[in-house]
Design a protein around this motif. Structure first.
Motif, PDB file in Angstrom:
ATOM      1  N   LYS A 347       0.848  -1.198   0.000  1.00 13.23           N
ATOM      2  CA  LYS A 347       0.000   0.000   0.000  1.00 13.23           C
ATOM      3  C   LYS A 347       0.881   1.244   0.000  1.00 13.23           C
ATOM      4  O   LYS A 347       1.796   1.347   0.812  1.00 13.23           O
ATOM      5  CB  LYS A 347      -0.862   0.055   1.268  1.00 13.23           C
ATOM      6  CG  LYS A 347      -1.606  -1.226   1.584  1.00 13.23           C
ATOM      7  CD  LYS A 347      -2.723  -1.455   0.617  1.00 13.23           C
ATOM      8  CE  LYS A 347      -3.337  -2.842   0.867  1.00 13.23           C
ATOM      9  NZ  LYS A 347      -3.973  -3.377  -0.328  1.00 13.23           N
ATOM     10  N   ASP A 348       0.572   2.177  -0.874  1.00 12.99           N
ATOM     11  CA  ASP A 348       1.277   3.454  -0.838  1.00 12.99           C
ATOM     12  C   ASP A 348       0.522   4.378   0.099  1.00 12.99           C
ATOM     13  O   ASP A 348      -0.099   5.347  -0.335  1.00 12.99           O
ATOM     14  CB  ASP A 348       1.362   4.064  -2.243  1.00 12.99           C
ATOM     15  CG  ASP A 348       2.316   3.254  -3.107  1.00 12.99           C
ATOM     16  OD1 ASP A 348       3.341   2.783  -2.561  1.00 12.99           O
ATOM     17  OD2 ASP A 348       2.036   3.089  -4.302  1.00 12.99           O
ATOM     18  N   ARG A 349       0.518   4.015   1.381  1.00 10.94           N
ATOM     19  CA  ARG A 349      -0.185   4.840   2.366  1.00 10.94           C
ATOM     20  C   ARG A 349       0.795   5.177   3.482  1.00 10.94           C
ATOM     21  O   ARG A 349       1.810   4.517   3.642  1.00 10.94           O
ATOM     22  CB  ARG A 349      -1.350   4.050   2.979  1.00 10.94           C
ATOM     23  CG  ARG A 349      -2.389   3.611   1.959  1.00 10.94           C
ATOM     24  CD  ARG A 349      -3.429   2.732   2.605  1.00 10.94           C
ATOM     25  NE  ARG A 349      -4.277   2.109   1.591  1.00 10.94           N
ATOM     26  CZ  ARG A 349      -4.984   1.000   1.796  1.00 10.94           C
ATOM     27  NH1 ARG A 349      -4.952   0.393   2.966  1.00 10.94           N
ATOM     28  NH2 ARG A 349      -5.726   0.494   0.832  1.00 10.94           N
ATOM     29  N   GLU A 350       0.425   6.132   4.263  1.00  8.88           N
ATOM     30  CA  GLU A 350       1.291   6.534   5.362  1.00  8.88           C
ATOM     31  C   GLU A 350       1.431   5.402   6.377  1.00  8.88           C
ATOM     32  O   GLU A 350       0.461   4.711   6.677  1.00  8.88           O
ATOM     33  CB  GLU A 350       0.675   7.768   6.045  1.00  8.88           C
ATOM     34  CG  GLU A 350       1.677   8.547   6.862  1.00  8.88           C
ATOM     35  CD  GLU A 350       0.970   9.535   7.795  1.00  8.88           C
ATOM     36  OE1 GLU A 350       1.560   9.867   8.832  1.00  8.88           O
ATOM     37  OE2 GLU A 350      -0.174   9.942   7.466  1.00  8.88           O
ATOM     38  N   GLN A 351       2.655   5.202   6.879  1.00  8.62           N
ATOM     39  CA  GLN A 351       2.870   4.161   7.874  1.00  8.62           C
ATOM     40  C   GLN A 351       2.642   4.714   9.280  1.00  8.62           C
ATOM     41  O   GLN A 351       3.002   5.847   9.571  1.00  8.62           O
ATOM     42  CB  GLN A 351       4.319   3.661   7.793  1.00  8.62           C
ATOM     43  CG  GLN A 351       4.699   3.144   6.422  1.00  8.62           C
ATOM     44  CD  GLN A 351       5.457   1.844   6.482  1.00  8.62           C
ATOM     45  OE1 GLN A 351       6.060   1.508   7.489  1.00  8.62           O
ATOM     46  NE2 GLN A 351       5.422   1.086   5.402  1.00  8.62           N
ATOM     47  N   THR A 352       2.029   3.912  10.113  1.00  7.01           N
ATOM     48  CA  THR A 352       1.883   4.305  11.516  1.00  7.01           C
ATOM     49  C   THR A 352       2.306   3.146  12.400  1.00  7.01           C
ATOM     50  O   THR A 352       2.430   2.011  11.930  1.00  7.01           O
ATOM     51  CB  THR A 352       0.421   4.672  11.861  1.00  7.01           C
ATOM     52  OG1 THR A 352      -0.403   3.562  11.511  1.00  7.01           O
ATOM     53  CG2 THR A 352      -0.053   5.916  11.128  1.00  7.01           C
ATOM     54  N   LYS A 372       5.530  -0.894  12.506  1.00  7.18           N
ATOM     55  CA  LYS A 372       5.203   0.131  11.495  1.00  7.18           C
ATOM     56  C   LYS A 372       4.505  -0.513  10.324  1.00  7.18           C
ATOM     57  O   LYS A 372       5.065  -1.396   9.672  1.00  7.18           O
ATOM     58  CB  LYS A 372       6.492   0.800  11.021  1.00  7.18           C
ATOM     59  CG  LYS A 372       6.690   2.177  11.582  1.00  7.18           C
ATOM     60  CD  LYS A 372       7.730   2.924  10.800  1.00  7.18           C
ATOM     61  CE  LYS A 372       7.505   4.420  10.973  1.00  7.18           C
ATOM     62  NZ  LYS A 372       8.669   5.193  10.570  1.00  7.18           N
ATOM     63  N   PRO A 374       1.470   0.317   6.989  1.00 10.45           N
ATOM     64  CA  PRO A 374       0.554   1.251   6.340  1.00 10.45           C
ATOM     65  C   PRO A 374      -0.856   1.003   6.866  1.00 10.45           C
ATOM     66  O   PRO A 374      -1.152  -0.085   7.368  1.00 10.45           O
ATOM     67  CB  PRO A 374       0.649   0.879   4.859  1.00 10.45           C
ATOM     68  CG  PRO A 374       1.146  -0.517   4.830  1.00 10.45           C
ATOM     69  CD  PRO A 374       1.979  -0.704   6.062  1.00 10.45           C
TER      70      PRO A 374
END
Ligand SMILES: *Cc1c(COP(=O)(O)O)cnc(C)c1O
Length: 433
Positions: A347-352, A372, A374
């Protein structure tokens, strides 16, 4: 070649540059050999264990070839992953089996591994298990106490069949691994203290139905250096020389298992370095070396595939709640073990930073902590890496959860090698009172 690079016999967890052989991203999709993991998930549902046959073969070959210069037998430790298909695959490649119960004997024989390639370890062998193993003609019993030795002698006598034995010697070396998986220190329940071994061997050779054939040790699991192995072998060789001076034969030298793998940042020795350390410590002699690897053969040959159910914001932590729990994979809960978790489709999403947790009603029900990842939408898949050893065999039905299926891939073909259990399986054998 660095152990973390592609082509390493130890497949490291799949991160951007640390490629796990036979598990890799093609484009955005995680593949096992030539099949997209997602495709299997659509067919078999989640959660499930997924094993790569080519990886198991590769690990076995690399491990065995490391000992090519000495006469040896690799007795795969069945408890690491005891599925019949895994045992059959290894048996056909020439592996023997290290078993710790009558049930594992049954499995090994069922998978076609002959008795003469089976060693029987474990501190609590029952009489029925001993007689089954004698009937199967096992290579040797690794005896863990004086009382067990006498029980084996008696059982063998009743069957009119001599029992080949080694003593499992506790060499008192620190394997520097997790205390729950170290076995070769004075305080552990395993083996016979090395200071008492010669005395017990002297008794053993006098027993009518016992045939002393070897020495054995197993100092622990997930070791990441060779030194403790070399130290254990050196100590046991001292004992072997004393035995041979007294005319007690030592045909087999069994060094147990325990070689570690990469879960995260570990840097275990390569099989070649491990083998060199052991062979050096053994020195000359025409004894047959027995090895009992488990984790190193199957650990990085398997993943656990699970589906995101919910995202949850806690007061201090955020959670991804998935459909696999500690009943499916208990290593994080039991040993506080690290398991790498990655999305099955990138996924090209922000990692948290999140905890990946299961549905079980226990606070220790986590697969990963402070990890960590996405953002994952409900329904999206995650893969728990390095789950091929001590994964499914340690699974339970806790919380009345049917055990998950196991799937094997070879090339572009996959097979369900253990079906998902049903609710009927949960109550099988139960009766109203
Ligand atoms: C568990 C066990 C092994 C295998 O250990 P790994 O760390 O998986 O290699 C080998 N021998 C004995 C006696 C064991 O109990």
């Amino acid at each position: 070649m660095g152990i973390l690079e592609a082509g390493s016999p130890y497949q490291s967890p799949l991160k951007e540059k640390r490629i796990m052989n036979f598990f890799e991203y093609r484009g955005q999709e995680l593949y096992c050999e030539d099949i997209p993991v997602q495709k299997i998930a659509e067919k078999v549902g989640t959660p499930f264990y997924l094993y790569s046959a080519s990886t198991i073969e590769r690990h076995f070959n690399v491990f065995s070839e490391a000992f090519a210069q000495v006469h040896h037998l690799v007795c795969y430790s069945v408890k690491a992953n005891s599925n019949l298909a895994v045992l059959k695959l290894l048996g056909e490649m020439g592996a023997g089996a290290d078993i710790v119960s009558g049930g594992e004997l049954f499995r090994a024989l069922r998978a076609g591994i002959p008795g003469e390639r089976i060693v029987f370890s474990g501190v609590g062998k029952r009489v029925d298990e001993i007689s089954d193993a004698l009937a199967a003609g096992v290579l040797m019993f690794n005896v863990e106490s004086r009382e067990e030795l006498f029980t084996i002698n008696e059982t063998a006598g009743q069957m009119g069949r001599r029992a080949p034995i080694a003593l499992r010697v506790n060499p008192d070396v620190d394997p520097k691994t997790h205390p729950y998986i170290s076995t070769g220190m004075k305080k552990n329940k395993f083996g016979i203290p090395i200071s008492e071994a010669l005395l017990l061997y002297r008794e053993a050779v006098e027993l009518e139905w016992i045939e002393v054939v070897g020495v054995d040790c197993h100092i622990g699991s997930q070791l990441t250096t060779s030194e403790p192995f070399a130290e254990a072998v050196t100590r046991l060789m001292g004992l072997v020389r004393e035995m041979e001076a007294e005319g007690i034969p030592v045909r087999y030298f069994d060094v147990g298992g325990g070689l570690g793998i990469v879960y995260n940042e570990e840097e275990p020795p390569l099989p070649a370095n491990y083998a060199e350390a052991i062979i050096d410590a053994l020195g000359a002699g025409d004894r047959i070396l027995i090895l009992e690897p488990g984790r190193v053969i199957v650990g990085n040959a398997g993943i656990l595939v699970t589906r995101t159910l919910y995202n949850k914001r806690g007061a201090t932590k955020n959670f991804i709640i998935v459909d696999a729990g500690m009943n499916d994979l208990i290593r994080p809960s039991l040993y506080d073990a690290y398991q790498e978790v990655v999305p099955v489709v990138k996924k090209d999403r922000e990692q948290t930073v999140v905890d990946v947790v299961g549905p079980i009603c226990e606070s220790t029900d986590f697969l990963a902590r402070d990890h960590k990842l996405p953002a994952m939408a409900p329904g999206e898949l995650l893969a728990v890496l390095s789950a091929g050893a001590y994964g499914f065999p340690m699974a339970s039905q806790y919380n009345s959860r049917p055990r998950v299926p196991e799937v094997m891939v070879k090339g572009d073909r996959y097979e369900v090698i253990r079906e998902r259990e049903s609710y009927e399986d949960l109550v099988r054998g139960e009766k109203f009172f």
